[in-house]
Enzyme design. Structure first.
Site, PDB file in Angstrom:
ATOM      1  N   TRP A  39      57.237   8.818  50.681  1.00  0.00           N
ATOM      2  CA  TRP A  39      57.289   9.667  51.816  1.00  0.00           C
ATOM      3  C   TRP A  39      55.880  10.018  51.723  1.00  0.00           C
ATOM      4  CZ3 TRP A  39      55.967  13.993  49.821  1.00  0.00           C
ATOM      5  CH2 TRP A  39      56.735  14.734  48.443  1.00  0.00           C
ATOM      6  N   ASN A  40      55.490  10.328  50.798  1.00  0.00           N
ATOM      7  CA  ASN A  40      54.129  10.843  51.250  1.00  0.00           C
ATOM      8  C   ASN A  40      53.277  10.607  51.687  1.00  0.00           C
ATOM      9  OD1 ASN A  40      53.575   9.738  48.670  1.00  0.00           O
ATOM     10  ND2 ASN A  40      51.998  10.823  47.141  1.00  0.00           N
ATOM     11  N   GLY A  54      56.034   5.290  44.086  1.00  0.00           N
ATOM     12  CA  GLY A  54      57.319   5.687  43.743  1.00  0.00           C
ATOM     13  C   GLY A  54      57.277   6.733  42.307  1.00  0.00           C
ATOM     14  N   SER A  55      57.958   7.802  42.139  1.00  0.00           N
ATOM     15  CA  SER A  55      58.278   8.607  40.787  1.00  0.00           C
ATOM     16  C   SER A  55      58.384   7.828  39.239  1.00  0.00           C
ATOM     17  CB  SER A  55      59.387   9.715  40.624  1.00  0.00           C
ATOM     18  OG  SER A  55      60.940   8.804  41.035  1.00  0.00           O
ATOM     19  N   LYS A  85      60.132  -1.589  52.889  1.00  0.00           N
ATOM     20  CA  LYS A  85      60.924  -0.759  52.617  1.00  0.00           C
ATOM     21  C   LYS A  85      60.579   0.919  52.783  1.00  0.00           C
ATOM     22  CE  LYS A  85      64.716   2.682  50.557  1.00  0.00           C
ATOM     23  NZ  LYS A  85      63.724   3.469  50.637  1.00  0.00           N
ATOM     24  N   PRO A  86      60.249   1.352  53.859  1.00  0.00           N
ATOM     25  CA  PRO A  86      59.973   2.460  53.617  1.00  0.00           C
ATOM     26  C   PRO A  86      60.407   4.117  53.217  1.00  0.00           C
ATOM     27  CG  PRO A  86      59.761   1.528  56.114  1.00  0.00           C
ATOM     28  CD  PRO A  86      60.480   0.816  55.179  1.00  0.00           C
ATOM     29  N   ALA A  87      60.261   4.904  52.581  1.00  0.00           N
ATOM     30  CA  ALA A  87      61.245   5.733  51.861  1.00  0.00           C
ATOM     31  C   ALA A  87      61.668   6.392  53.807  1.00  0.00           C
ATOM     32  CB  ALA A  87      60.405   7.014  51.397  1.00  0.00           C
ATOM     33  N   SER A  88      63.345   6.504  53.057  1.00  0.00           N
ATOM     34  CA  SER A  88      63.968   6.660  53.717  1.00  0.00           C
ATOM     35  C   SER A  88      64.096   7.785  54.875  1.00  0.00           C
ATOM     36  CB  SER A  88      65.944   7.127  53.320  1.00  0.00           C
ATOM     37  OG  SER A  88      65.412   7.546  52.702  1.00  0.00           O
ATOM     38  N   GLU A 148      53.071   1.472  40.509  1.00  0.00           N
ATOM     39  CA  GLU A 148      51.840   3.235  40.666  1.00  0.00           C
ATOM     40  C   GLU A 148      53.202   3.718  40.751  1.00  0.00           C
ATOM     41  OE1 GLU A 148      49.632   2.610  41.095  1.00  0.00           O
ATOM     42  OE2 GLU A 148      48.944   0.491  41.643  1.00  0.00           O
ATOM     43  N   LEU A 149      52.934   4.559  39.804  1.00  0.00           N
ATOM     44  CA  LEU A 149      54.049   5.706  39.973  1.00  0.00           C
ATOM     45  C   LEU A 149      53.327   7.500  39.253  1.00  0.00           C
ATOM     46  CD1 LEU A 149      56.457   4.152  36.420  1.00  0.00           C
ATOM     47  CD2 LEU A 149      56.689   3.784  39.544  1.00  0.00           C
ATOM     48  N   GLU A 187      54.715  16.683  36.450  1.00  0.00           N
ATOM     49  CA  GLU A 187      54.010  16.417  37.932  1.00  0.00           C
ATOM     50  C   GLU A 187      54.224  17.370  38.829  1.00  0.00           C
ATOM     51  OE1 GLU A 187      55.093  12.906  40.274  1.00  0.00           O
ATOM     52  OE2 GLU A 187      52.925  12.633  40.787  1.00  0.00           O
ATOM     53  N   CYS A 196      49.204  11.276  45.055  1.00  0.00           N
ATOM     54  CA  CYS A 196      49.140  11.129  42.800  1.00  0.00           C
ATOM     55  C   CYS A 196      48.810  10.947  42.594  1.00  0.00           C
ATOM     56  CB  CYS A 196      49.798   9.527  43.427  1.00  0.00           C
ATOM     57  SG  CYS A 196      48.899   8.652  44.321  1.00  0.00           S
TER      58      CYS A 196
HETATM   59  P1  NAD Z   1      61.181   8.147  45.025  1.00  0.00           P
HETATM   60  O1  NAD Z   1      60.744   7.279  43.237  1.00  0.00           O
HETATM   61  O2  NAD Z   1      62.440   9.337  44.941  1.00  0.00           O
HETATM   62  O3  NAD Z   1      61.004   7.211  45.895  1.00  0.00           O
HETATM   63  C1  NAD Z   1      59.793   5.850  46.263  1.00  0.00           C
HETATM   64  C2  NAD Z   1      60.894   4.964  46.734  1.00  0.00           C
HETATM   65  O4  NAD Z   1      61.702   3.995  45.831  1.00  0.00           O
HETATM   66  C3  NAD Z   1      61.436   5.045  48.078  1.00  0.00           C
HETATM   67  O5  NAD Z   1      61.266   4.130  49.301  1.00  0.00           O
HETATM   68  C4  NAD Z   1      62.693   5.088  47.481  1.00  0.00           C
HETATM   69  O6  NAD Z   1      63.715   4.852  47.997  1.00  0.00           O
HETATM   70  C5  NAD Z   1      63.069   4.072  46.171  1.00  0.00           C
HETATM   71  N1  NAD Z   1      63.604   3.842  45.525  1.00  0.00           N
HETATM   72  C6  NAD Z   1      64.601   5.076  44.766  1.00  0.00           C
HETATM   73  N2  NAD Z   1      65.180   4.362  43.677  1.00  0.00           N
HETATM   74  C7  NAD Z   1      65.362   3.282  43.774  1.00  0.00           C
HETATM   75  C8  NAD Z   1      65.517   2.666  43.029  1.00  0.00           C
HETATM   76  N3  NAD Z   1      66.330   2.757  41.786  1.00  0.00           N
HETATM   77  N4  NAD Z   1      65.224   0.995  43.034  1.00  0.00           N
HETATM   78  C9  NAD Z   1      64.803   0.597  44.189  1.00  0.00           C
HETATM   79  N5  NAD Z   1      64.211   1.492  45.035  1.00  0.00           N
HETATM   80  C10 NAD Z   1      64.770   2.566  44.559  1.00  0.00           C
HETATM   81  O7  NAD Z   1      59.145   9.194  44.768  1.00  0.00           O
HETATM   82  P2  NAD Z   1      58.979   9.957  46.176  1.00  0.00           P
HETATM   83  O8  NAD Z   1      60.182  11.262  45.837  1.00  0.00           O
HETATM   84  O9  NAD Z   1      59.727   9.348  47.499  1.00  0.00           O
HETATM   85  O10 NAD Z   1      57.927   9.506  46.272  1.00  0.00           O
HETATM   86  C11 NAD Z   1      57.256  10.541  45.112  1.00  0.00           C
HETATM   87  C12 NAD Z   1      56.230  10.172  44.239  1.00  0.00           C
HETATM   88  O11 NAD Z   1      55.851   8.397  43.817  1.00  0.00           O
HETATM   89  C13 NAD Z   1      55.856  11.034  43.024  1.00  0.00           C
HETATM   90  O12 NAD Z   1      55.772  10.532  41.597  1.00  0.00           O
HETATM   91  C14 NAD Z   1      54.425  10.482  42.919  1.00  0.00           C
HETATM   92  O13 NAD Z   1      53.270  10.752  41.661  1.00  0.00           O
HETATM   93  C15 NAD Z   1      54.241   8.961  43.480  1.00  0.00           C
HETATM   94  N6  NAD Z   1      53.592   9.107  43.857  1.00  0.00           N
HETATM   95  C16 NAD Z   1      52.882   6.938  43.379  1.00  0.00           C
HETATM   96  C17 NAD Z   1      51.500   6.859  43.865  1.00  0.00           C
HETATM   97  C18 NAD Z   1      50.578   5.927  42.692  1.00  0.00           C
HETATM   98  O14 NAD Z   1      49.965   5.195  43.283  1.00  0.00           O
HETATM   99  N7  NAD Z   1      50.529   5.900  41.729  1.00  0.00           N
HETATM  100  C19 NAD Z   1      50.826   6.962  45.163  1.00  0.00           C
HETATM  101  C20 NAD Z   1      52.246   7.974  45.751  1.00  0.00           C
HETATM  102  C21 NAD Z   1      53.031   8.532  45.250  1.00  0.00           C
END
Ligand code: NAD
Length: 477
Positions: A147-148, A222-223, A171-174, A244-245, A379, A278
Site C-alpha cells: 500500500w505504500n 511486501g514485508s 493484486k493491489p494491497a486491499s 522486494e522486501l 524496520e 522501502c
Molecule cells: P505486506 O507484506 O503486508 O503485504 C504486501 C502485499 O502482499 C499485499 O498486497 C498483501 O495483501 C499481500 N500478501 C500478504 N500476505 C500474503 C500471502 N501470504 N500470500 C500472498 N500475498 C500476500 O506489506 P505491506 O504492509 O503492504 O507493505 C509494507 C512492507 O513492504 C514493508 O516491509 C516495506 O519495506 C515493504 N516494501 C518493500 C519494497 C521493496 O521494493 N523492497 C518497496 C515497498 C515496500
C-alpha cells in the site's frame, strides 16, 4: 462501487462480498470494492492465459507501439488519478501526482525495450550444426503490491512483464486498490488488449495467486515475513519468484560531508511519503565533528513538514496509512525513549481538531538512541529517524551492516577513498554516494540478505520476465 478488471470486464467478486476503502486522513469511506477470492483469481488467471496466446506472439515492435499509446493515454489522466490515490493512501497530492506519472513513464520505459532485447547465435564444435539462445516470455505472471507506493510498485512489475510478452494477474494491497484500477482502465482505454492485465481485489487473492497452477512467476513487494510465506508457498508449484522486501537503510555522514546536501537527502529519504518507503534513510550514523551542525539542519527541515490532509495545499506530510502502522512506529519510538534516547524533534502526534480523525504523526528525530533499541534492529516504516554518533568510517560500516536487511544505503563524504570503501563494504542492493535516495529506471533495484532477491528497473528487470531456451539446428553443413 469499484469493480475488478478481468478480461476487460468490470466484475464483482464471485462471492458477492465487498469491503470499504477508507481515507487515512479523515476515516471517511472512499469507495466499496469487491472482496475477491480464489474463484476470481482462477477466472483472472484463465483470462491471462488466453490473452498470452496472442499477446506473446505479437511482433515486439507492435507491442512497443501499443504500450506507448496506452501509457500516453494513462498519462493524460494523471490529474484524475492523483486525488484518488491521496484519498485512499493518505500521501500528499504532490506525491500522488509524481507517483501516477511514474506509472505511465515506467510503462513507456519498458515499452522501448520490447524490441531491443535479442538472443544469441552460438558456434558449436560440429560445424554442421549451430546453436541459438532464444528469449521467450514466461507466461502468466502474478504481481502482488503493498500500500505504500501502489502505482509505482505495480508498474515495476506490470511494465517489464507485458513489454516482454507476458500477461498479468495484478493484486493491489486491499486498502489501496482504487488508483491502480484507474491506471489499468486507462491503459485498456488507450489500447492495451483485454486480458493482458487483470486486476483482482481483496486480501484473500494474494495466496490464491501464489497457489494458482497457471501462474508461472510471482513478483511480490511486501514485508519480509510475507516474502518468506510467499516463497514457501511458491515452492509447491516451483514458480519463479522476485521478492522486494523490507529494509533498514543506513546513512553514514562523515566530517568532510556537504552537510546541506546531506540534510536535504536525509529529510527526503526519511520523511517523503510519511516515511513509508522501502528505500529510505532509516538509520543515521554521523561522525562526531558534524553531529550538532547536521542535527540543526535536519531539525530545521523537519519543522517545515506540516502534517495534514494530503488534499490540502499547505500539507507537506500526509497521515500514516493505517492505525496499526502508526501504533507500530509509536511503539518503536517509545521503546527508544524508554531506553534513554533524546527527542530532538517531534516524537508525538500533531495537535488540533483537524488531526483527530486521521492517523497523523509528527516527523520525529531521536538522538543518542542506545544499542539494542527496536529502531536499530527492526524496520521503521514511518517518519521516525534514530541517530547515533560514530568515531569513524569503520564504525559506520560495522553498524550499517549490523542488520538482517540489505536494501539501500548511503554515504556523505568528500573523500572518494572513503566513499569507495563504503560502496565495496555496505551490504545492500543500492548505495548512494552524496546523492538523493531515488531509484532510477536505468539501474537495477533490489535487495540482498533478508530484503529479498531479484531486480526491478533496468534491463535486468526485463530479462527476469523472460526465459532462455537453447536451440540446436542441425544438417546445415
Ligand atoms: P505486506 O507484506 O503486508 O503485504 C504486501 C502485499 O502482499 C499485499 O498486497 C498483501 O495483501 C499481500 N500478501 C500478504 N500476505 C500474503 C500471502 N501470504 N500470500 C500472498 N500475498 C500476500 O506489506 P505491506 O504492509 O503492504 O507493505 C509494507 C512492507 O513492504 C514493508 O516491509 C516495506 O519495506 C515493504 N516494501 C518493500 C519494497 C521493496 O521494493 N523492497 C518497496 C515497498 C515496500
Amino acid at each position: 462501487m469499484a469493480t475488478m478488471i478481468i478480461e476487460g470486464d468490470r466484475t464483482k467478486a464471485a462471492s458477492g462480498k465487498t469491503y470499504e476503502v477508507r481515507n487515512p486522513a479523515t476515516g471517511e469511506v472512499v469507495d466499496e470494492v469487491p472482496a475477491g477470492g480464489p474463484a476470481d483469481v482462477d477466472k483472472a488467471a484463465q483470462a491471462a492465459a488466453k490473452a498470452f496466446t496472442t499477446w506473446s506472439k505479437l511482433p515486439a515492435n507492435q507491442r512497443r507501439e501499443i504500450l506507448h499509446k496506452a501509457s500516453q493515454h494513462m498519462l493524460s489522466k494523471v490529474e484524475e488519478i492523483a486525488p484518488v490515490l491521496t484519498k485512499e493512501q493518505g500521501k500528499t497530492l504532490l506525491e500522488s501526482r509524481l507517483e501516477a506519472r511514474r506509472f505511465g513513464e515506467n510503462i513507456g520505459w519498458f515499452a522501448d525495450l520490447a524490441d531491443k532485447i535479442h538472443g544469441q547465435y552460438v558456434r558449436l564444435p560440429d560445424l554442421t550444426t549451430y546453436g541459438l539462445v532464444v528469449r521467450r516470455p514466461i507466461g502468466v505472471c502474478g504481481a502482488i503490491v503493498p500500500w505504500n507506493f501502489p502505482l509505482t510498485l505495480a508498474a515495476n512489475k506490470v511494465a517489464p512483464a507485458i513489454a516482454a510478452g507476458n500477461t498479468v494477474v495484478l493484486k493491489p494491497a486491499s486498502t489501496t486498490p482504487l488508483a491502480t484500477l484507474l491506471c489499468i482502465e486507462a491503459l485498456i482505454e488507450g489500447g492495451l488488449p483485454e486480458g493482458v492485465v487483470n486486476v483482482v481485489l481483496g486480501q484473500a487473492t494474494g495466496e490464491a495467486i501464489v497457489a494458482h497452477p497457471l501462474i508461472r512467476k510471482i513478483a511480490l513487494t511486501g514485508s519480509t515475513p510475507t516474502g518468506k510465506r510467499v516463497m514457501a508457498k511458491a515452492s509447491e508449484t516451483l514458480k519463479k519468484v522476485t521478492l522486494e522486501l523490507g529494509g533498514s537503510d543506513p546513512c553514514i555522514v562523515l566530517d568532510d560531508a556537504d552537510l546541506e546536501g546531506a540534510a536535504r537527502a536525509i529529510s527526503v529519504g526519511r520523511f517523503f511519503n510519511c516515511g513509508q518507503q522501502c528505500l529510505s534513510t532509516k538509520r543515521l550514523y554521523v561522525q562526531e565533528g558534524v553531529y550538532d551542525a547536521l542535527m540543526e539542519k535536519l531539525i530545521a527541515r523537519a519543522s517545515k513538514l506540516k502534517p495534514g490532509n494530503g488534499l490540502d495545499k499547505d500539507t507537506r506530510m500526509g497521515p500514516m496509512h493505517s492505525e496499526t502502522q502508526r501504533a507500530e512506529v509509536e511503539a518503536q519510538i517509545k521503546d527508544a525513549i524508554d531506553r534513554g534516547a533524546k527527542v530532538l524533534f517531534g516524537g508525538g502526534r500533531p495537535k488540533g481538531a483537524e488531526y483527530e480523525k486521521g492517523w497523523f504523526i509528527e516527523p520525529t528525530i531521536l538522538g543518542d538512541v542506545p544499542d539494542g533499541a527496536r529502531m536499530w534492529t527492526e524496520e521503521v516504516f514511518g517518519p521516525a529517524l534514530p541517530v547515533r554518533k560514530i568515531k569513524d568510517l569503520d564504525e559506520g560500516i560495522r553498524l550499517g551492516n549490523d542488520t538482517p536487511f540489505g536494501l539501500g544505503s548511503s554515504i556523505w563524504t568528500s573523500n572518494m577513498a572513503a566513499a569507495y570503501r563504503a560502496v565495496q563494504e555496505l551490504e545492500a542492493g543500492y548505495t548512494w554516494v552524496n546523492a538523493l535516495v531515488i531509484a532510477h529506471d536505468e539501474l537495477p533495484f533490489g535487495g540482498t540478505k533478508q530484503s529479498g532477491f531479484g531486480k526491478e528497473h533496468g534491463v535486468e528487470a526485463f530479462l527476469q520476465y523472460t526465459e532462455e531456451k537453447s536451440v540446436v539446428y542441425g544438417g546445415v553443413g
